[in-house]
Design an enzyme around this catalytic site. Structure first.
Site, mmCIF file in Angstrom:
data_model
loop_
_atom_site.group_PDB
_atom_site.id
_atom_site.type_symbol
_atom_site.label_atom_id
_atom_site.label_comp_id
_atom_site.label_asym_id
_atom_site.label_seq_id
_atom_site.Cartn_x
_atom_site.Cartn_y
_atom_site.Cartn_z
ATOM 1 N N GLU A 266 -2.978 -4.775 -2.779
ATOM 2 C CA GLU A 266 -3.590 -5.771 -4.017
ATOM 3 C C GLU A 266 -3.719 -4.780 -5.384
ATOM 4 O O GLU A 266 -3.430 -5.646 -6.138
ATOM 5 C CB GLU A 266 -4.965 -5.988 -3.518
ATOM 6 N N ASN B 186 0.868 -1.234 0.015
ATOM 7 C CA ASN B 186 0.010 0.220 0.025
ATOM 8 C C ASN B 186 0.783 1.244 -0.035
ATOM 9 O O ASN B 186 1.936 1.244 0.585
ATOM 10 C CB ASN B 186 -0.897 -0.051 1.071
ATOM 11 N N ASN C 203 -1.113 8.722 0.855
ATOM 12 C CA ASN C 203 -0.601 9.976 0.174
ATOM 13 C C ASN C 203 -1.068 10.958 0.980
ATOM 14 O O ASN C 203 -2.064 10.764 1.889
ATOM 15 C CB ASN C 203 -1.139 10.351 -1.052
ATOM 16 N N ALA C 204 -0.567 12.367 1.388
ATOM 17 C CA ALA C 204 -0.993 13.127 2.328
ATOM 18 C C ALA C 204 -2.232 13.810 1.849
ATOM 19 O O ALA C 204 -3.166 14.271 2.782
ATOM 20 C CB ALA C 204 0.156 14.381 2.231
ATOM 21 N N CYS D 274 -4.460 0.660 -2.291
ATOM 22 C CA CYS D 274 -3.951 -0.769 -1.455
ATOM 23 C C CYS D 274 -2.921 -1.298 -2.195
ATOM 24 O O CYS D 274 -2.824 -1.456 -3.613
ATOM 25 C CB CYS D 274 -5.389 -1.504 -1.454
ATOM 26 N N CYS E 129 -10.609 -3.488 -4.047
ATOM 27 C CA CYS E 129 -9.737 -4.742 -4.491
ATOM 28 C C CYS E 129 -10.339 -5.831 -4.900
ATOM 29 O O CYS E 129 -9.941 -6.388 -5.831
ATOM 30 C CB CYS E 129 -8.660 -4.838 -3.449
#
Ligand code: THU
Length: 143
Positions: free
Chosen positions: A59, A46, A49-50, A57, A91
């Protein structure tokens, strides 16, 4: 059927991928490993991000890497997390694009396979390409 050594390799690859998780916000580390039809192992972790919704994810990283490297046929996926959780809905749908049935090994941080499930059981009545085709036939008939 997966051979014992294939299972071991999948589990080890998912655990190793988990080490690469970039999760400074959730601190929830996940690794995934796909075994392709031709025997390749493609991993993902995974990547957050800010801007929180942009995180992806493990997957889906693995699927995107695999498909963009020319692999579209999969035999199994292993997903490693703290306790061996099942994949999220997004996912599941992403995996369903490339496999109706897919063995999913849910692996905990110690490398134990806590559960093995089939994708079809995690995503019953899945929407797929066939539904789009049926819909377009119907729309064509009306026009
Ligand atoms: N996550 C995954 O990578 N896979 C899963 O199956 C469940 C959740 C990630 C997304 C996010 O970076 C973090 O775990 C917490 O939700």
């Amino acid at each position: 059927m997966l051979r014992a050594e294939e299972r071991e390799a999948l589990v080890a690859a998912a655990l190793a991928a988990r080490e690469q998780a970039y999760a400074p916000y959730s601190h929830y580390h996940v690794g995934a490993a796909l075994l392709t039809k031709d025997g390749a192992l493609i991993t993902g972790a995974n990547v957050e991000n800010a801007v929180y919704p942009l995180g992806i994810c493990a997957e889906r990283v693995a699927v995107a890497k695999a498909v963009s490297e020319g692999h579209r046929h999969f035999r199994a996926i292993a997903i490693a997390s703290e306790t061996g959780v099942a994949p999220c809905g997004a996912c599941r749908q992403t995996l369903r694009e490339f496999a109706e049935h897919l063995p999913i090994l849910l692996v905990d941080a110690q490398g134990r396979v806590v559960q093995e499930v089939d994708l079809a059981d995690l995503l019953p009545l899945a929407f797929s390409e066939q539904d789009l085709e049926a819909g377009s036939r119907e729309r064509g008939a009306k026009s």
